[in-house]
Write an enzyme that holds these catalytic residues in place. Structure first.
Site, PDB file in Angstrom:
ATOM      1  CB  SER A 142      -0.910   0.010   1.232  1.00  0.00           C
ATOM      2  OG  SER A 142      -1.784  -1.085   1.189  1.00  0.00           O
ATOM      3  CB  ALA A 247      -5.079  -0.373 -14.019  1.00  0.00           C
ATOM      4  CD  GLU A 368      -4.499  -1.561 -10.667  1.00  0.00           C
ATOM      5  OE1 GLU A 368      -4.220  -0.399 -10.305  1.00  0.00           O
ATOM      6  OE2 GLU A 368      -4.079  -2.083 -11.704  1.00  0.00           O
TER       7      GLU A 368
END
Ligand code: TGC
Ligand code: FAD
Length: 389
Positions: A142, A247, A368
């Protein structure tokens, strides 16, 4: 020809152009004819059906929203609809296209030199080369700012040392877009080609999720690459995050496809499964679940339609994408769970796609940017206070 009709309770198709509908139909047909019959076996075996890549390329799905270099130059609605159709089959298929398009072709197109674009983009668009994107490290997921992978200048070369973790398509990629810190501590992108001495990409086996997608480690031990392999316009984490926006946008549409497949499966099943001498669809509690699923899917669709317009009008902000990723992936995760419930014991059987989607979405929830990271991104936006520092 596909028999699937979109889940479209609010007639959102009215907002699509004929071209957008045509693109969706072409991808839908290809997925239904070529991918659906194989997916369960691929998932069980832990394989991706690479022989379908040329067919996908012919549809123009690789780098579909980029201009030039053999790319289709489609709008964001069309890109979203493509992702939706692919993920209706399997998140691994959408992942393959997301990585190739948004995380490999987009950075080369946006931050690359003319030579890099000419060398890679046409091949990637035709599926003749496969790419991967290395940002995450074993100790920095993260928080990619903390990455320890380094690129040290040595004459007209860079020497890369470090490791990346959880990299989609790493093992099979011809080219890796690798984010590393240079000596002045700036996060920068480098192209590392398959077969470069010191570079290896072992596959991470035995996943319970995204089994029809290859996931890998990338290991760099004194990997010497020409200085011209640096993407010259890439400078700082912001540029890596710009790729992620592309994305993440695709994911917000994609997971609606997975949710649609779960909903349709549960709806069909509930009409034919008889208990207490009646179809289970006649029970109020089952109807409540079906309506809840449809309601959630419809709200997610509305988010995506608006997001697509914002993107095409150039008004989109990363926080808009974060809110959509946060909402829609959670929606798909819960829809899959409720669908599984409606199917009873059959919900865990591989004859139905529901548990495969359910397991896949666990990865999509995390990659993501995890769900919580997107909450905190929106939280920072509305309060002006960062929870990250
Ligand atoms: P922070 O200070 O927030 O940001 C640094 C600079 O970047 C700007 N920025 C963005 N720009 C574009 N798009 C975004 N989404 C952006 N978010 C932030 C920001 O304005 C700043 O600009 P400047 O000009 O001031 O320098 O950085 P931070 O270190 O506090 O980090 C923020 C945080 C936590 C949100 C970020 O690190 C983050 O998003 N972490 C999640 C990491 C992540 O998503 N990794 C994904 C890896 S790739 C992957 O999962 C592929 S899955 C593949 C598949 O589909 O199969
Ligand atoms: P961590 O960052 O360790 O997080 C663990 C938990 O802590 C999470 O719940 C998280 O939300 C929480 N947490 C962390 N920080 C905070 C905070 N500040 N506040 C509140 N909660 C917090 N990466 C790539 O670079 N390229 C790829 O192609 C790629 N493909 C992937 C494919 C798969 C199948 C998977 C599973 C992952 C992939 N990833 C890829 C990696 C992915 O992006 C990371 O897993 C993700 O960013 C989270 O990092 P982490 O797993 O290290 O979790």
């Amino acid at each position: 020809m596909s028999k699937f009709n979109s889940v479209d309770y609010y007639m959102l198709d009215d907002w699509l152009t004929d071209e957008e509908k045509m693109i969706r139909q072409a991808v839908r047909n290809y997925v239904d004819e070529s991918f659906m019959p194989l997916i369960e076996e691929c998932y069980m075996k832990g394989e991706f059906p690479f022989h379908l890549v040329p067919g996908l390329a012919e549809l123009g799905v690789f780098g579909s929203s980029l201009q030039g270099y053999g790319c289709a130059g489609l709008n964001s609605m069309a890109y979203g609809l493509i992702c939706q159709e692919l993920e209706r089959a399997d998140s691994g298929l959408r992942s393959f296209v997301s990585v190739q398009s948004s995380l490999v072709m987009y950075p080369i197109h946006t931050f690359g030199s003319e030579e890099q674009k000419e060398k890679w983009l046409p091949k990637l668009a035709k599926g003749e080369a496969i790419g991967c994107f290395g940002l995450t490290e074993p100790d920095f997921g993260s928080n990619p700012t903390g990455m320890i992978t380094r690129a040290k200048k040595d004459g007209d070369h860079y020497i890369i040392n470090g490791a990346k973790m959880w990299i989609t398509n790493g093992t099979v990629a011809d080219v890796a877009v690798v984010w590393a810190k240079t000596e002045d501590d700036v996060i920068t992108a480098f192209l590392v080609e398959k077969g470069t001495p010191g570079f290896s990409a072992p596959e991470i086996k035995n996943k319970h999720s995204l089994r029809a997608s290859i996931t890998s480690e990338l290991i760099f031990q004194d990997v010497r690459i020409p200085a011209e392999n640096m993407l010259p316009k890439s400078k700082g984490l912001k540029h890596a995050l710009m790729c992620l926006n592309q994305a993440r946008y695709g994911i917000t549409w994609g997971v609606i496809g997975a949710a649609m497949d779960c909903y349709e499966t549960a709806l069909d099943y509930s009409k034919t499964r008889i208990q207490f001498d009646k179809p289970i669809a006649s029970f109020q509690m089952v109807q409540e679940k079906l309506v809840w699923m449809l309601n959630e899917i419809t709200k997610a669709q509305l988010i995506c339609f608006r997001l697509g317009k914002l993107k095409d009008e150039g008004k989109i902000r990363p926080e808009h994408v974060s809110m959509a990723k946060m909402n829609n992936v959670k929606m798909a995760r819960e829809v899959a769970m409720v669908a599984r419930e409606i199917l009873g014991a059959n919900g865990v059987a591989s004859e139905y796609p529901v548990m495969r989607h359910m397991n896949n979405i666990e990865s999509v929830f995390t990659y993501e940017g995890t769900h919580d990271i997107h909450i905190l991104t929106v939280g920072r936006d509305i309060t002006g206070i960062s929870a990250f520092i």
